[in-house]
Design an enzyme around this catalytic site. Structure first.
Site, PDB file in Angstrom:
ATOM      1  N   CYS A 116       1.272  -1.469   0.264  1.00  0.00           N
ATOM      2  CA  CYS A 116       0.260   0.034  -0.131  1.00  0.00           C
ATOM      3  C   CYS A 116       0.728   1.652  -0.096  1.00  0.00           C
ATOM      4  O   CYS A 116       0.377   2.604  -0.249  1.00  0.00           O
ATOM      5  CB  CYS A 116      -1.184   0.078   1.125  1.00  0.00           C
ATOM      6  N   HIS A 241      -3.054   7.222   2.077  1.00  0.00           N
ATOM      7  CA  HIS A 241      -3.669   4.959   1.714  1.00  0.00           C
ATOM      8  C   HIS A 241      -4.761   5.332   1.968  1.00  0.00           C
ATOM      9  O   HIS A 241      -5.080   5.562   3.294  1.00  0.00           O
ATOM     10  CB  HIS A 241      -2.486   4.919   2.129  1.00  0.00           C
ATOM     11  N   ASN A 272     -10.460  -0.317  -0.527  1.00  0.00           N
ATOM     12  CA  ASN A 272      -9.054   0.160  -0.770  1.00  0.00           C
ATOM     13  C   ASN A 272      -7.930  -0.472  -2.074  1.00  0.00           C
ATOM     14  O   ASN A 272      -8.474  -1.853  -2.037  1.00  0.00           O
ATOM     15  CB  ASN A 272      -8.505  -0.970   0.888  1.00  0.00           C
TER      16      ASN A 272
END
Length: 317
Positions: A116, A241, A272
């Site tokens: 990520c 993020h 996500n």
């Protein structure tokens, strides 16, 4: 513009791509024992995009890249870096596939896998390459097809994951528009977020990740500001993020964000998307006209490894 001895790099263009297929929380209710209220209260996510037939990490990366190149007014670059945990093959790497699809004339091609935080790592390497004079232009992409490494019977993870891509084009500049990176890892959390098995499946210790995010992320993001030599008063956009709205909101608050700051919350409608989340959120807001030209943005990513990275960038003027 050719810079004989570039001091740094500048962002020239942004692009993004998301599959047409949308999976809502109501749809997920049909897959596992959960409900829309539970998902939104714990993640802030309402829906996410899922790759369909003929769509994968490479095709999405190429689509986002084309948009960024058009935004920058370029048709070729010297360097391509793709950040992803879901590339289709070990070799050729994702960057080589993207370069081939775009018809480039022979750039350096690198893949990054720090999950990520991958886009921020890739952006740092591209900026350093340009600053060192070994590249004049760079295409940096985060692209993920997380839906294909998701256990759709695990309600703790399937509510989170999604697919998409984001890209930026950098060019040599006599003035630094990308700050030095702050990056690192947390060895004791190395197994907190993993993709393993055959076939590979994503899993995580959500409590450990949330605990780190709520106790340590603020000080690391503050180090990014310090290294960039700026204060929160000089920052216009917060691009973290897009893991969970319940992480984004306290991180912004902990940094002292006010109503003046634009806090990107694309996670609500995109889920996500790991390495794709920051560049995709930035590009979507940029092309929607929601971000001022020349705005100063704080980028900060964190995730599997356990890794983190961030820098301050100026959006195209």
């Amino acid at each position: 513009m050719k810079i004989d001895a570039p001091r740094g790099s500048a962002m020239l263009g942004l692009g993004h791509f998301q599959p047409e297929k949308v999976l809502t929380n109501r749809d997920i209710e049909e897959l596992v024992d959960t409900n829309d209220e539970w998902i939104q209260s714990r993640t802030g996510i309402r829906e996410r995009h899922i790759a369909g037939e003929g769509e994968d990490t490479t095709t999405m990366a190429v689509a986002a890249a084309r948009m960024a190149l058009a935004d920058a007014g370029l048709s070729d670059v010297d360097l391509v870096i793709v950040a992803s945990t879901t590339s289709e093959a070990r070799s050729p790497n994702g960057a080589a596939r993207v370069s081939s699809e775009l018809g480039f004339t022979g750039p350096a091609v690198i893949d990054i896998n720090t999950a990520c935080s991958g886009f921020e790592y890739a952006l740092a390497l591209a900026d350093q390459s340009i600053s060192a004079g070994v590249a004049e232009t760079a295409l940096v992409i985060g692209s993920e097809t997380l839906s294909r490494i998701t256990d759709w019977t695990d309600r703790a993870t399937c509510v989170l994951t999604a697919d998409g891509a984001g890209a930026v084009v950098l060019g040599a500049s006599a003035v630094k528009h990308v700050s030095p990176v702050v990056w690192g890892s947390v060895p004791e959390l190395a197994d907190a977020v993993v993709v393993k098995g055959e076939p590979p499946i994503f899993s995580q210790n959500g409590r450990s990740v949330m605990r780190w995010a709520l106790t340590s992320s603020v000080k690391d993001a503050e180090r990014v500001l310090e290294r960039a030599g700026v204060s929160m008063d000089q920052i216009d956009v917060l691009a973290f993020h897009q893991a969970n709205l319940r992480i984004i909101e306290p991180l912004a608050k902990g940094l002292g964000a006010t109503d003046r700051h634009i806090v990107l919350t694309d996670v609500e409608v995109s889920g996500n998307t790991s390495a794709a989340s920051v560049p995709m959120a930035l590009s979507k807001a940029w092309h929607a006209g929601e971000l001022p030209r020349g705005a100063k943005a704080l980028l900060f990513g964190f995730g599997g490894g356990f890794t983190y990275a961030g820098q301050v960038v100026d959006l195209p003027a």
